[in-house]
Design an enzyme around this catalytic site. Structure first.
Site, PDB file in Angstrom:
ATOM      1  N   ARG A  35       0.815  -1.219   0.000  1.00  0.00           N
ATOM      2  CA  ARG A  35       0.000   0.000   0.000  1.00  0.00           C
ATOM      3  C   ARG A  35       0.850   1.273   0.000  1.00  0.00           C
ATOM      4  NH1 ARG A  35      -4.922  -2.156   3.852  1.00  0.00           N
ATOM      5  NH2 ARG A  35      -6.167  -2.883   2.099  1.00  0.00           N
ATOM      6  N   LYS A 197     -18.648 -18.119   0.414  1.00  0.00           N
ATOM      7  CA  LYS A 197     -20.104 -18.013   0.532  1.00  0.00           C
ATOM      8  C   LYS A 197     -20.802 -17.338  -0.641  1.00  0.00           C
ATOM      9  CE  LYS A 197     -20.465 -17.892   5.523  1.00  0.00           C
ATOM     10  NZ  LYS A 197     -20.734 -17.018   6.661  1.00  0.00           N
ATOM     11  N   GLY A 353     -10.388  -9.057  -1.449  1.00  0.00           N
ATOM     12  CA  GLY A 353     -10.071  -9.992  -0.365  1.00  0.00           C
ATOM     13  C   GLY A 353      -9.088 -11.087  -0.703  1.00  0.00           C
ATOM     14  N   GLY A 376     -13.211  -4.501   0.290  1.00  0.00           N
ATOM     15  CA  GLY A 376     -14.618  -4.097   0.377  1.00  0.00           C
ATOM     16  C   GLY A 376     -14.991  -3.095  -0.697  1.00  0.00           C
TER      17      GLY A 376
HETATM   18  P1  AMP Z   1     -13.916 -15.053   0.264  1.00  0.00           P
HETATM   19  O1  AMP Z   1     -13.372 -14.217   1.384  1.00  0.00           O
HETATM   20  O2  AMP Z   1     -15.402 -15.048   0.160  1.00  0.00           O
HETATM   21  O3  AMP Z   1     -13.221 -14.762  -1.052  1.00  0.00           O
HETATM   22  O4  AMP Z   1     -13.600 -16.564   0.646  1.00  0.00           O
HETATM   23  C1  AMP Z   1     -12.300 -17.034   0.706  1.00  0.00           C
HETATM   24  C2  AMP Z   1     -12.267 -18.276   1.527  1.00  0.00           C
HETATM   25  O5  AMP Z   1     -13.023 -19.279   0.923  1.00  0.00           O
HETATM   26  C3  AMP Z   1     -10.869 -18.810   1.666  1.00  0.00           C
HETATM   27  O6  AMP Z   1     -10.468 -18.673   3.014  1.00  0.00           O
HETATM   28  C4  AMP Z   1     -10.994 -20.264   1.262  1.00  0.00           C
HETATM   29  O7  AMP Z   1     -10.334 -21.139   2.138  1.00  0.00           O
HETATM   30  C5  AMP Z   1     -12.480 -20.502   1.326  1.00  0.00           C
HETATM   31  N1  AMP Z   1     -12.900 -21.611   0.450  1.00  0.00           N
HETATM   32  C6  AMP Z   1     -12.694 -21.750  -0.848  1.00  0.00           C
HETATM   33  N2  AMP Z   1     -13.158 -22.924  -1.292  1.00  0.00           N
HETATM   34  C7  AMP Z   1     -13.688 -23.572  -0.239  1.00  0.00           C
HETATM   35  C8  AMP Z   1     -14.307 -24.831  -0.051  1.00  0.00           C
HETATM   36  N3  AMP Z   1     -14.488 -25.667  -1.065  1.00  0.00           N
HETATM   37  N4  AMP Z   1     -14.731 -25.160   1.187  1.00  0.00           N
HETATM   38  C9  AMP Z   1     -14.541 -24.299   2.213  1.00  0.00           C
HETATM   39  N5  AMP Z   1     -13.962 -23.083   2.102  1.00  0.00           N
HETATM   40  C10 AMP Z   1     -13.534 -22.720   0.889  1.00  0.00           C
END
Ligand code: AMP
Length: 395
Positions: A35, A197, A353, A376
């Protein structure tokens, strides 16, 4: 959109909102200076013009004044990166700071203390913003990471510079990159959304359906889609209450002519661990007691083909649990494909992220076109929102 290119800073003091919210270890050493590096071009241009620079930023989430969140810990690093001595003000507003700014000579740089030591910063307090505004002739916003917050230094302050405010290089580049993907991208446009999610990305998916030709849905998110279609996902992560939404998205995508790709196979594990037993199985036939933690080889091959055919690529979210070596392969393979597509001339934007962490961890950062500095802020931009920090600059 007025950028820093449009202003000659000779004899002027620029008050720049930067995002120096850098990670520090327990000994208060900076573990990643991205940054600070990212703000360098803007600062360098002002100094080169013959101006002076006053830098303001937040660091962490202090509750009042907390020594460990003092920006004094980063002064040495900022000096090092900029190649000039950086002075430090013990506060960000008040008589003493105003005096330091008035004594600042052209060519000099002053870093103010953490803005969030004052609760008025996050509250978007107008009087606080007015006090800050006394510290420069021109306001420059170069903090994308906080552009989605209507804080005093990111948004409210802009009104006190009706004709003398502009975007810094970094913020301008972020805005341009998002525009390149959402409205000006060369076709075919591909978005890859992974991560844990559906619920955190749903608005992004809905918004980008109008902009993309191809959509890859990967990572933990994909299991909600597979279960909704009647697949057996074993113990994989799933948001049951989002199944209908998942089906609605697939329907919308079809109506809009967007090709959707969801993994067809997975690396399934009998535990969420690097020591787990694993097997490759079809994503809709995962046995009970097993969970899908990475994309399988067939999926990787399909995704690779789509990526290489695309001319504009947005990547947000990993394809698997990349933090565990055993389940990082899908994410690494995807990074390689995107790097290759970029080399062949595609525009690739990585943002929001964890994909940024993955891209850095696996060494792809300089093999893609642009890595966003805002998590974000990036997500909200992709959701189609106008960020308050950006809107205020355009008034
Ligand atoms: P996000 O912050 O929504 O981009 O989510 C990232 C997180 O999703 C990371 O910490 C990954 O470990 C998790 N992730 C990715 N694929 C899977 C999976 N198949 N099962 C559980 N967690 C996952």
């Amino acid at each position: 959109m007025k950028t820093i290119q449009d202003i000659n800073f000779e004899g002027k003091k620029a008050l720049i909102r930067v995002d120096f919210n850098v990670p520090l270890d327990e000994n208060l050493n900076i573990t990643d200076d991205t940054r600070i590096q990212a703000a360098k071009p803007t600062i360098a241009k002002i100094l080169k013009d013959g101006g002076a620079v006053v830098l303001m930023s937040h660091l962490g989430r202090p509750k009042g004044v907390e020594e460990k969140y003092s920006l004094k810990h980063i002064v040495k690093k900022v000096s090092e990166v900029l190649g000039v001595e950086v002075k430090f003000a013990p506060d960000c507003v008040g008589d003493e700071v105003e005096k330091m700014v008035s004594e600042l000579k052209m060519g000099e740089v002053l870093l103010l203390e953490n803005l969030r030591f004052h609760p008025e910063e996050k509250a978007g307090d107008v009087n606080f913003a007015k006090q800050l505004s006394k510290l420069g002739d021109v306001y420059v916003n170069d903090a994308f990471g906080t552009a989605h917050r209507a804080h005093a230094s990111t948004t409210i302050i802009a009104q006190f510079f009706p004709n003398n405010k502009c975007f810094g290089f970094l913020l301008a580049k972020e805005i341009e990159s998002i525009k390149k993907v959402l409205s000006e991208g060369e076709k075919p446009v591909l978005a890859i959304l992974g991560g844990a999610k559906v619920s955190s990305k749903i608005t992004v998916i809905e918004n980008i359906l109008d902009a993309v030709d191809h959509l890859i849905i990967g990572g933990g998110m994909s299991f909600t889609f597979i279960k909704a279609q009647g697949g057996k996902i074993g113990n994989s992560i799933c948001e049951d209450d989002k199944q209908e939404l998942a089906l609605a998205i697939l329907k919308q995508a079809k109506e809009k002519g967007v090709h959707v790709y969801i993994p067809v196979d997975v690396v399934a594990a009998d535990a969420f661990s690097n020591n787990a037993n694993t097997q490759i199985c079809d994503i809709n036939k995962i046995p009970n007691g097993w969970q899908g933690l990475d994309a399988g080889p067939k999926s990787i091959e399909i995704f690779n083909k789509v990526v290489l055919e695309s001319k504009t690529i947005l990547w947000n979210g990993p394809l698997g649990v990349f933090e565990l070596d055993k389940f990082a392969e899908g994410t690494i393979a995807l990074g390689n494909s995107i790097a290759e597509a970029t080399k062949k001339g595609a525009f690739s934007l990585v943002g929001g992220g964890d994909s940024v962490a993955a891209v850095k961890q696996f060494g792809f950062a300089d093999k893609v076109s642009y890595v966003s500095t805002g998590g974000g802020a990036m997500l909200e931009s992709l959701e189609g929102k106008t960020l308050p920090g950006i809107e205020a600059m355009l008034k």
